[in-house]
Design a protein around this motif. Sequence first.
Motif, PDB file in Angstrom:
ATOM      1  N   ALA A  85       1.203  -1.509  -0.019  1.00 47.94           N
ATOM      2  CA  ALA A  85      -0.025   0.316  -0.069  1.00 47.94           C
ATOM      3  C   ALA A  85       0.907   0.830  -0.276  1.00 47.94           C
ATOM      4  N   GLY A  86       0.229   2.318  -0.688  1.00 49.63           N
ATOM      5  CA  GLY A  86       0.779   3.191  -0.223  1.00 49.63           C
ATOM      6  C   GLY A  86       0.019   4.828  -0.679  1.00 49.63           C
ATOM      7  N   SER A  87       0.098   5.857  -0.435  1.00 49.11           N
ATOM      8  CA  SER A  87      -0.503   6.805  -0.473  1.00 49.11           C
ATOM      9  C   SER A  87       0.400   8.390  -0.606  1.00 49.11           C
ATOM     10  N   VAL A  88      -0.445   8.884  -0.981  1.00 50.07           N
ATOM     11  CA  VAL A  88       0.046  10.900  -1.243  1.00 50.07           C
ATOM     12  C   VAL A  88      -1.060  12.146  -0.629  1.00 50.07           C
ATOM     13  N   ARG A  89      -0.644  12.426  -0.129  1.00 53.12           N
ATOM     14  CA  ARG A  89      -2.068  13.766   0.105  1.00 53.12           C
ATOM     15  C   ARG A  89      -1.301  15.276  -0.122  1.00 53.12           C
ATOM     16  N   VAL A  90      -1.712  16.099  -0.639  1.00 54.56           N
ATOM     17  CA  VAL A  90      -1.772  17.798  -0.345  1.00 54.56           C
ATOM     18  C   VAL A  90      -2.747  18.170  -0.042  1.00 54.56           C
ATOM     19  N   ARG A 112      -3.579   3.753  -3.365  1.00 57.47           N
ATOM     20  CA  ARG A 112      -3.331   2.530  -3.260  1.00 57.47           C
ATOM     21  C   ARG A 112      -2.914   1.249  -3.190  1.00 57.47           C
ATOM     22  N   LEU A 113      -4.149   0.210  -3.234  1.00 55.86           N
ATOM     23  CA  LEU A 113      -3.813  -1.005  -2.161  1.00 55.86           C
ATOM     24  C   LEU A 113      -3.948  -2.360  -2.926  1.00 55.86           C
ATOM     25  N   GLU A 114      -2.165  -3.385  -2.862  1.00 49.78           N
ATOM     26  CA  GLU A 114      -2.449  -4.545  -3.887  1.00 49.78           C
ATOM     27  C   GLU A 114      -2.416  -5.510  -2.530  1.00 49.78           C
ATOM     28  N   ALA A 115      -3.441  -6.540  -2.614  1.00 50.58           N
ATOM     29  CA  ALA A 115      -2.921  -7.584  -1.822  1.00 50.58           C
ATOM     30  C   ALA A 115      -2.389  -8.961  -2.534  1.00 50.58           C
ATOM     31  N   ASP A 116      -2.156  -9.682  -1.478  1.00 50.44           N
ATOM     32  CA  ASP A 116      -0.385 -10.153  -1.575  1.00 50.44           C
ATOM     33  C   ASP A 116      -1.531 -11.809  -2.360  1.00 50.44           C
ATOM     34  N   TYR A 168     -12.848 -14.675  -3.299  1.00 52.53           N
ATOM     35  CA  TYR A 168     -13.541 -13.091  -4.371  1.00 52.53           C
ATOM     36  C   TYR A 168     -12.410 -13.832  -5.819  1.00 52.53           C
ATOM     37  N   PRO A 169     -13.163 -13.351  -6.818  1.00 51.42           N
ATOM     38  CA  PRO A 169     -12.089 -13.780  -8.460  1.00 51.42           C
ATOM     39  C   PRO A 169     -10.892 -13.693  -8.852  1.00 51.42           C
ATOM     40  N   GLU A 170     -10.231 -12.560  -8.052  1.00 56.12           N
ATOM     41  CA  GLU A 170      -9.039 -12.384  -8.215  1.00 56.12           C
ATOM     42  C   GLU A 170      -8.694 -11.392  -7.106  1.00 56.12           C
ATOM     43  N   ARG A 171      -7.560 -11.169  -6.756  1.00 52.27           N
ATOM     44  CA  ARG A 171      -6.727 -10.435  -5.121  1.00 52.27           C
ATOM     45  C   ARG A 171      -7.553  -8.943  -5.518  1.00 52.27           C
ATOM     46  N   ARG A 172      -7.225  -8.518  -4.572  1.00 48.37           N
ATOM     47  CA  ARG A 172      -7.967  -7.134  -4.413  1.00 48.37           C
ATOM     48  C   ARG A 172      -6.507  -6.110  -4.297  1.00 48.37           C
ATOM     49  N   ARG A 173      -7.531  -5.306  -5.155  1.00 49.20           N
ATOM     50  CA  ARG A 173      -6.355  -3.665  -5.753  1.00 49.20           C
ATOM     51  C   ARG A 173      -7.232  -2.563  -5.874  1.00 49.20           C
ATOM     52  N   VAL A 216     -18.845  25.622   5.881  1.00 50.81           N
ATOM     53  CA  VAL A 216     -18.859  24.287   4.831  1.00 50.81           C
ATOM     54  C   VAL A 216     -18.110  23.573   4.323  1.00 50.81           C
ATOM     55  N   ARG A 217     -17.990  21.965   4.385  1.00 49.52           N
ATOM     56  CA  ARG A 217     -17.146  21.197   3.765  1.00 49.52           C
ATOM     57  C   ARG A 217     -17.708  20.580   2.855  1.00 49.52           C
ATOM     58  N   LEU A 218     -16.826  20.259   1.221  1.00 44.73           N
ATOM     59  CA  LEU A 218     -17.194  19.299   0.353  1.00 44.73           C
ATOM     60  C   LEU A 218     -16.186  17.837   0.535  1.00 44.73           C
ATOM     61  N   ARG A 219     -16.503  17.313   0.330  1.00 43.62           N
ATOM     62  CA  ARG A 219     -15.826  15.869   0.186  1.00 43.62           C
ATOM     63  C   ARG A 219     -16.963  14.893  -1.266  1.00 43.62           C
ATOM     64  N   TYR A 220     -15.511  14.775  -1.995  1.00 51.68           N
ATOM     65  CA  TYR A 220     -15.745  13.624  -2.578  1.00 51.68           C
ATOM     66  C   TYR A 220     -14.981  12.526  -2.439  1.00 51.68           C
ATOM     67  N   GLU A 221     -14.725  11.158  -2.482  1.00 49.61           N
ATOM     68  CA  GLU A 221     -14.255  10.266  -2.253  1.00 49.61           C
ATOM     69  C   GLU A 221     -14.645   8.847  -3.389  1.00 49.61           C
ATOM     70  N   ARG A 222     -13.991   8.784  -3.787  1.00 51.51           N
ATOM     71  CA  ARG A 222     -14.252   7.039  -4.742  1.00 51.51           C
ATOM     72  C   ARG A 222     -13.127   6.006  -4.758  1.00 51.51           C
ATOM     73  N   ASN A 223     -13.388   5.027  -4.287  1.00 50.29           N
ATOM     74  CA  ASN A 223     -12.950   3.685  -4.426  1.00 50.29           C
ATOM     75  C   ASN A 223     -12.752   2.873  -6.062  1.00 50.29           C
ATOM     76  N   ARG A 224     -12.133   2.472  -6.039  1.00 48.85           N
ATOM     77  CA  ARG A 224     -11.809   1.883  -7.171  1.00 48.85           C
ATOM     78  C   ARG A 224     -11.102   0.501  -6.951  1.00 48.85           C
ATOM     79  N   SER A 225     -12.173  -0.779  -6.869  1.00 53.08           N
ATOM     80  CA  SER A 225     -11.725  -1.917  -6.459  1.00 53.08           C
ATOM     81  C   SER A 225     -11.906  -3.703  -7.304  1.00 53.08           C
TER      82      SER A 225
END
Length: 93
Positions: free
Chosen positions: A1-6, A25-29, A35-40, A64-73
Amino acid sequence: AGSVRVFGWRQFGRTTLVADASYRRLEADRRLLIYPERRRDDYVQAGLSGTFRSFTLGSFAPFVRLRYERNRSTVAIYDFEREGADFGLTAAF
């Protein structure tokens, strides 16, 4: 796993704007049997907020705070998209 934040902020008179974004970014071993494939995962988050000290109520100012999140897995239960808004009061100083 790794991440970057600004993160950044800017004063406009008695208003403070804050913007932030992150990517992770996350990748399972290995894959799990059910599950049909490993998690990414690819996770993206962005936010924008403002504190408006021109409109104080005692020692509090609205924000006021606006947020957006998206996780593609590759694993469906971790695949999501979310949007949100927060409104409230914060200590003004």
